[in-house]
Design a protein around this motif. Structure first.
Motif, PDB file in Angstrom:
ATOM      1  N   GLU A  12       0.831  -1.208   0.000  1.00 40.40           N
ATOM      2  CA  GLU A  12       0.000   0.000   0.000  1.00 40.40           C
ATOM      3  C   GLU A  12       0.864   1.255   0.000  1.00 40.40           C
ATOM      4  O   GLU A  12       0.548   2.241  -0.670  1.00 40.40           O
ATOM      5  CB  GLU A  12      -0.926   0.018   1.234  1.00 40.40           C
ATOM      6  N   LYS A  43      -1.445  -3.874  -7.280  1.00 40.67           N
ATOM      7  CA  LYS A  43      -2.758  -3.351  -6.892  1.00 40.67           C
ATOM      8  C   LYS A  43      -3.721  -4.501  -6.622  1.00 40.67           C
ATOM      9  O   LYS A  43      -4.516  -4.474  -5.681  1.00 40.67           O
ATOM     10  CB  LYS A  43      -3.315  -2.440  -7.988  1.00 40.67           C
ATOM     11  N   HIS A  44      -3.645  -5.507  -7.465  1.00 39.65           N
ATOM     12  CA  HIS A  44      -4.471  -6.697  -7.343  1.00 39.65           C
ATOM     13  C   HIS A  44      -4.229  -7.349  -5.974  1.00 39.65           C
ATOM     14  O   HIS A  44      -5.155  -7.758  -5.282  1.00 39.65           O
ATOM     15  CB  HIS A  44      -4.067  -7.644  -8.477  1.00 39.65           C
ATOM     16  N   GLU A  47      -5.722  -5.164  -3.172  1.00 44.35           N
ATOM     17  CA  GLU A  47      -7.185  -5.232  -3.103  1.00 44.35           C
ATOM     18  C   GLU A  47      -7.610  -6.595  -2.600  1.00 44.35           C
ATOM     19  O   GLU A  47      -8.782  -6.948  -2.621  1.00 44.35           O
ATOM     20  CB  GLU A  47      -7.788  -4.929  -4.473  1.00 44.35           C
ATOM     21  N   GLU A  49      -7.430  -9.439  -3.771  1.00 46.59           N
ATOM     22  CA  GLU A  49      -8.012 -10.409  -4.679  1.00 46.59           C
ATOM     23  C   GLU A  49      -7.015 -11.524  -4.911  1.00 46.59           C
ATOM     24  O   GLU A  49      -7.303 -12.521  -5.524  1.00 46.59           O
ATOM     25  CB  GLU A  49      -8.331  -9.744  -6.016  1.00 46.59           C
TER      26      GLU A  49
END
Length: 296
Positions: A12, A43-44, A47, A49
């Motif tokens: 982050e 980013k994935h 998040e 995921e």
């Protein structure tokens, strides 16, 4: 779990620092992310995921124009890579300029490394580093190093080439035009691998990192129900001539592979045959990444 928390926090911090850089330096000629794929992967991951730690470092270029007495403006380019653990570990940075001799460049980069090691541990530092380069880099252009202790061996570091293999997963691949694009683009970009149409669709491409990334950026722009990179392999090759790249390849060209389809529309591939094909190529472990089961 705690490492995932720490990793996530570091990830982050990286993303917010990159956002800050792009808002401060909106123009490509000042700041440009060179590996969009790694950034997307990061980013994935954040998040949530993906539990998989990103496989490649986010890479970007920061360019600094500096006024030099009697030479007006000189551009210094900082090639930066953020290891996954950054800012807990230091960033990797190489500063270059057309006005620096090889030994001046080596000295500048070794002084920059010392500055990093002495001043940073654990906090984002790209802006401070950019300031340091802005304040100090010009002085290296005039340094006379003929008498200095820098040895030739330092100066002969070869450029490193990266060989990449991407394993792409799609919900399905039926469309003839897409299948043609995949084969044509791979050929144009000197990539080898294979494409298994049907449901699911599997595409593997291998070759120079930049070519794989270009291939992926074209493919993902087509319309898909779902498409993603399941796995990515990167190998750094010192020298990285044509022969070294050929040696890394597991496939000779890129061709479409249809494994006896069965089922009403003839579009369900025989995964057992896919497994044996991958096994022959020394890639059996990939099967599990795609389908989450041991092959048979």
């Amino acid at each position: 779990e705690t490492t995932k928390m720490a990793n996530q926090e570091e990830a982050e911090i990286q993303i917010s620092e990159l956002d800050l850089l792009s808002s401060m330096f909106p123009y490509e000629e000042e700041f440009a992310v060179t590996d969009q794929l790694a950034l997307a992967e990061l980013k994935h991951y954040v998040e949530n995921e993906s539990a998989e730690v990103p496989s490649s470092k986010v890479q970007f270029i920061l360019n600094v124009k500096i006024e030099v007495p009697n030479a007006s403006m000189v551009e210094f380019s900082m090639a930066c890579a953020l290891p996954f653990k950054y800012p807990t570990v230091l960033p990797e940075i190489t500063v270059r300029s057309s006005l620096l001799s090889r030994s001046q460049q080596i000295l500048l980069n070794s002084d920059l490394k010392t500055y990093l090691m002495q001043n940073f541990s654990g906090e984002p530092c790209m802006l401070s580093v950019r300031e340091w380069v802005k304040d100090h880099a010009a002085a290296y252009i005039d340094k006379d190093l003929s008498s200095s202790s820098i040895t030739v061996s330092d100066a002969t570091q070869s450029e490193v080439t990266t060989f990449t293999r991407l394993w792409i997963y799609s919900h399905h691949i039926y469309n003839k035009q897409k299948r043609k694009n995949i084969v044509d683009w791979a050929k144009e970009l000197s990539l080898s691998g294979f494409c298994m149409p049907g449901k699911p669709g599997v595409v593997c491409v291998e070759g120079l990192q930049s070519s794989c990334e270009e291939f992926w950026s074209r493919v993902r722009r087509l319309t898909w129900k779902r498409i993603l990179i399941r796995h990515r392999e990167d190998v750094s090759l010192e020298g990285g001539g044509h022969a070294d790249i050929q040696k890394q390849r597991k496939f000779s060209t890129l061709e479409e592979k249809c494994f006896d389809a069965h089922g009403a529309r003839g579009n369900h591939m025989d995964l057992g045959q896919l497994y044996h094909f991958l096994e022959e190529k020394g890639c059996a472990d990939i099967f599990q990444m795609y389908f989450g089961v041991e092959g048979h």
